[in-house]
Design a protein around this motif. Structure first.
Motif, PDB file in Angstrom:
ATOM      1  N   ILE A 296       0.848  -1.187   0.000  1.00 20.43           N
ATOM      2  CA  ILE A 296       0.000   0.000   0.000  1.00 20.43           C
ATOM      3  C   ILE A 296       0.885   1.239   0.000  1.00 20.43           C
ATOM      4  CG2 ILE A 296      -1.795   1.282   1.240  1.00 20.43           C
ATOM      5  CD1 ILE A 296      -2.567  -1.388   2.568  1.00 20.43           C
ATOM      6  N   TYR A 297       0.535   2.234  -0.827  1.00 22.20           N
ATOM      7  CA  TYR A 297       1.365   3.434  -0.940  1.00 22.20           C
ATOM      8  C   TYR A 297       0.515   4.634  -1.343  1.00 22.20           C
ATOM      9  CZ  TYR A 297       1.061   2.380  -5.968  1.00 22.20           C
ATOM     10  OH  TYR A 297       0.606   2.132  -7.239  1.00 22.20           O
ATOM     11  N   GLN A 298       1.120   5.808  -1.317  1.00 24.95           N
ATOM     12  CA  GLN A 298       0.494   7.015  -1.851  1.00 24.95           C
ATOM     13  C   GLN A 298       1.399   7.573  -2.943  1.00 24.95           C
ATOM     14  OE1 GLN A 298       0.185   9.865   1.412  1.00 24.95           O
ATOM     15  NE2 GLN A 298       2.231  10.643   1.040  1.00 24.95           N
ATOM     16  N   ALA A 299       0.783   8.271  -3.907  1.00 22.75           N
ATOM     17  CA  ALA A 299       1.538   8.821  -5.038  1.00 22.75           C
ATOM     18  C   ALA A 299       0.990  10.207  -5.356  1.00 22.75           C
ATOM     19  CB  ALA A 299       1.422   7.906  -6.255  1.00 22.75           C
ATOM     20  N   PRO A 300       1.790  11.261  -5.188  1.00 22.01           N
ATOM     21  CA  PRO A 300       1.281  12.631  -5.327  1.00 22.01           C
ATOM     22  C   PRO A 300       0.860  13.024  -6.734  1.00 22.01           C
ATOM     23  CG  PRO A 300       3.659  12.637  -4.995  1.00 22.01           C
ATOM     24  CD  PRO A 300       3.200  11.229  -4.763  1.00 22.01           C
TER      25      PRO A 300
ATOM     26  N   VAL B 200       5.617   4.622   0.660  1.00 18.91           N
ATOM     27  CA  VAL B 200       5.111   3.259   0.824  1.00 18.91           C
ATOM     28  C   VAL B 200       4.780   3.046   2.297  1.00 18.91           C
ATOM     29  CG1 VAL B 200       5.625   0.809   0.611  1.00 18.91           C
ATOM     30  CG2 VAL B 200       6.440   2.407  -1.132  1.00 18.91           C
ATOM     31  N   PHE B 201       3.533   2.681   2.582  1.00 19.44           N
ATOM     32  CA  PHE B 201       3.119   2.413   3.954  1.00 19.44           C
ATOM     33  C   PHE B 201       3.386   0.955   4.332  1.00 19.44           C
ATOM     34  CE2 PHE B 201       0.064   5.759   2.489  1.00 19.44           C
ATOM     35  CZ  PHE B 201       0.619   6.798   3.216  1.00 19.44           C
ATOM     36  N   ILE B 202       2.972   0.053   3.461  1.00 20.38           N
ATOM     37  CA  ILE B 202       3.163  -1.377   3.706  1.00 20.38           C
ATOM     38  C   ILE B 202       3.776  -1.988   2.453  1.00 20.38           C
ATOM     39  CG2 ILE B 202       2.001  -3.580   4.124  1.00 20.38           C
ATOM     40  CD1 ILE B 202      -0.113  -2.035   5.712  1.00 20.38           C
ATOM     41  N   GLN B 203       4.901  -2.654   2.607  1.00 22.44           N
ATOM     42  CA  GLN B 203       5.599  -3.290   1.480  1.00 22.44           C
ATOM     43  C   GLN B 203       5.616  -4.790   1.707  1.00 22.44           C
ATOM     44  OE1 GLN B 203       7.358  -1.727  -1.393  1.00 22.44           O
ATOM     45  NE2 GLN B 203       7.120  -3.886  -1.984  1.00 22.44           N
TER      46      GLN B 203
ATOM     47  N   ASN C 111       6.079   2.714   6.931  1.00 22.32           N
ATOM     48  CA  ASN C 111       5.978   4.133   7.298  1.00 22.32           C
ATOM     49  C   ASN C 111       4.599   4.482   7.849  1.00 22.32           C
ATOM     50  OD1 ASN C 111       8.548   5.542   6.303  1.00 22.32           O
ATOM     51  ND2 ASN C 111       7.926   4.422   4.461  1.00 22.32           N
ATOM     52  N   PHE C 112       4.593   5.482   8.730  1.00 23.12           N
ATOM     53  CA  PHE C 112       3.372   6.160   9.138  1.00 23.12           C
ATOM     54  C   PHE C 112       3.333   7.503   8.405  1.00 23.12           C
ATOM     55  CE2 PHE C 112       4.736   3.674  12.908  1.00 23.12           C
ATOM     56  CZ  PHE C 112       3.649   2.807  12.988  1.00 23.12           C
ATOM     57  N   TYR C 113       2.180   8.132   8.343  1.00 15.42           N
ATOM     58  CA  TYR C 113       2.103   9.466   7.730  1.00 15.42           C
ATOM     59  C   TYR C 113       1.847  10.516   8.811  1.00 15.42           C
ATOM     60  CZ  TYR C 113      -3.018   8.668   7.899  1.00 15.42           C
ATOM     61  OH  TYR C 113      -4.301   8.395   8.296  1.00 15.42           O
ATOM     62  N   CYS C 114       2.436  11.697   8.619  1.00 15.13           N
ATOM     63  CA  CYS C 114       2.334  12.710   9.666  1.00 15.13           C
ATOM     64  C   CYS C 114       2.457  14.122   9.106  1.00 15.13           C
ATOM     65  CB  CYS C 114       3.403  12.478  10.736  1.00 15.13           C
ATOM     66  SG  CYS C 114       5.087  12.510  10.094  1.00 15.13           S
TER      67      CYS C 114
ATOM     68  N   GLU D 275      10.878  13.579  10.205  1.00 17.40           N
ATOM     69  CA  GLU D 275      10.416  14.697   9.385  1.00 17.40           C
ATOM     70  C   GLU D 275       8.944  14.491   9.017  1.00 17.40           C
ATOM     71  OE1 GLU D 275      12.185  17.383   8.511  1.00 17.40           O
ATOM     72  OE2 GLU D 275      13.906  16.644   9.673  1.00 17.40           O
ATOM     73  N   THR D 276       8.283  15.580   8.633  1.00 14.72           N
ATOM     74  CA  THR D 276       6.937  15.456   8.092  1.00 14.72           C
ATOM     75  C   THR D 276       6.979  14.642   6.808  1.00 14.72           C
ATOM     76  OG1 THR D 276       5.053  16.654   7.145  1.00 14.72           O
ATOM     77  CG2 THR D 276       7.212  17.669   6.894  1.00 14.72           C
ATOM     78  N   THR D 277       5.905  13.906   6.540  1.00 15.06           N
ATOM     79  CA  THR D 277       5.816  13.158   5.289  1.00 15.06           C
ATOM     80  C   THR D 277       5.039  13.944   4.232  1.00 15.06           C
ATOM     81  OG1 THR D 277       3.809  12.011   6.045  1.00 15.06           O
ATOM     82  CG2 THR D 277       5.944  10.945   6.478  1.00 15.06           C
TER      83      THR D 277
END
Length: 437
Positions: free
Chosen positions: A268-272, A292-295, A301-304, A315-317
């Motif tokens: 699971i990931y995010q893509a801007p 990538v949150f879960i590989q 990673n967590f998001y913040c 750092e901020t994500t």
């Protein structure tokens, strides 16, 4: 020139200047403007042409380290808004001021605007497509084109702006057969084309499957969540990966970074820069990033946001978003992508001996605990690889985390459901109860 006639950029600069002259050591202005044009059909007929505009300005200031925020919609008197924000700051405790510095970027526009005439044609096409096969159904359809402009500036030299256009089409069909009432819904958000005929065909397929009502299988059986229904599962993971939840200790994954938390087939990931909810920067002016949150089932990673990241020692994500203009930034998501697996939706069905397909649910799903018990609003029974009919008065219960560890198959049929891009999936470990016919 009156205050109400100031352009967005002029107003933003004026607010920063008024804030600093009034004793604020730092200030930030977020402006959001939107224009939405659309068409609305009800009972197969055009009911309304819609046109709406909104404009809002949020000023955030710090005086003696104390934050204050004030919001105005429409024309703004800079001094009045500054005075309001400074007054509210007196009610808050001092905090560390963390702002993005000396960045000036005007990002390229995303999406393509279409005229109302095109929206009208799309709506007519979708309804005609559905009623050619099922003339007795009543269709409701909403199709619009939304243009949004965002400007964010602060007293440390930040100046970022972006404009995007998003198309939306949502369609629902009511089918009444005596005392049996069925509603089937589908839709799409896109930067380019909302594919009205494809949406209508998906609804027709579901009506075909619902021709006959059958008894559900009960007990612990495989559950096939369509890409539309799978969002219920991912919503729990949204909460578990939120850095603020980790900081509070309320996330069950707070201590599991680097550990296996789901089945190894899940990434699971995010893509801007992908999808209808792509976003170049967050509401703190930080560039969004591919994350990538879960590989392969492992928590990466967590998001913040900036504040949460600092308290977590990282750092901020680039995930600091405001739930509303009058809110402070908090960790949030702009899109969510699940890496597809293999096999079409029909391939997934073919491998099931006796199972339930969940396509629409009633209720809010699971919270961060993962426990849920939901009514199946639209679901089907599969026997020996074939859909044999619709199930009614059926409930599915279990735990999201358990289900995602008991993943049986991820499909290749990923679709956008709002800001979530997900394939259908088969999971085990869930229980089904239902009324016998």
């Amino acid at each position: 020139m009156g205050f109400g006639s100031l352009h967005s950029e002029e107003l933003a600069i004026a607010l920063l200047e008024f804030a600093q002259r009034s004793g604020a050591e730092a200030a930030e202005v977020l402006q959001s403007r939107s224009h939405c044009a659309g068409v609305f059909f009800e009972a197969n007929r055009l009911k309304e042409l819609q046109n709406s505009e909104s404009e809002g300005t949020a000023l955030r200031v710090w005086r003696d380290g104390r934050p204050g925020i004030a919001v105005a919609y429409g024309p703004v008197n800079p001094q009045v808004l500054v005075d309001r924000a400074l007054s509210l700051s007196e009610l808050n405790q001092p905090e560390t001021i963390s702002l993005t510095q000396e960045t000036k970027i005007a990002y390229a526009d995303d999406g393509f605007a279409v005229p109302v005439e095109q929206l009208l044609r799309w709506g007519e096409e979708a309804i005609l497509q559905a009623r050619e096969v099922y003339p007795e159904v009543l269709c409701t359809l909403d199709c619009d084109c939304e243009l949004e402009t965002t400007l964010l500036v602060n007293s440390l030299g930040l100046d970022v702006r972006h404009q995007d256009t998003t198309l939306h089409l949502a369609m629902s069909v009511d089918w009444v057969r005596g005392d049996d009432f069925l509603t089937v819904s589908d839709g799409l958000s896109s930067r380019e084309d909302v594919q009205p005929k494809a949406i209508a065909n998906q609804i027709i397929q579901r009506l075909d499957w619902a021709q006959q009502n059958v008894e559900p299988c009960t007990g612990k059986v495989p559950i096939l969540f369509t890409s539309k229904a799978a969002d219920m599962l991912w919503g729990t993971l949204h909460a578990a990966l939120n850095g603020k939840r980790v900081l509070e200790g309320s996330s069950p994954w707070s201590e599991y970074k680097g550990s296996q938390v789901t089945h190894e087939a899940i990434t699971i990931y995010q893509a801007p820069d992908v999808g209808p909810f792509s976003c170049p920067f967050d509401d703190e002016g930080t560039p969004t990033q591919h994350l990538v949150f879960i590989q392969d089932g492992v928590l990466e990673n967590f998001y913040c946001d900036r504040t949460t990241g600092r308290l977590l020692g990282q750092e901020t994500t680039g995930n600091g978003f405001r739930p509303g203009l009058g809110s402070y930034p908090t960790p949030g998501l702009f899109n969510w992508l699940v890496k597809p697996g293999e096999g079409s939706f029909m391939d997934l069905i073919a491998q099931l001996e006796d199972a339930i397909i969940v396509d629409q649910i009633l209720g809010g799903g699971a919270g961060i605990s993962g426990d849920f018990s939901v009514n199946v609003d639209l679901g089907y029974r599969v026997k020996k690889g074939q859909i044999i009919g619709r199930v009614k008065d059926t409930m599915v219960a279990g735990n999201v985390y358990t289900a995602l560890k008991h993943l049986m198959q991820l499909g290749a049929d990923a679709e956008w459901n709002g800001s979530c891009y997900t394939p259908s999936l088969i999971v085990g470990g869930l229980s089904v109860t239902g009324r016998q016919i």
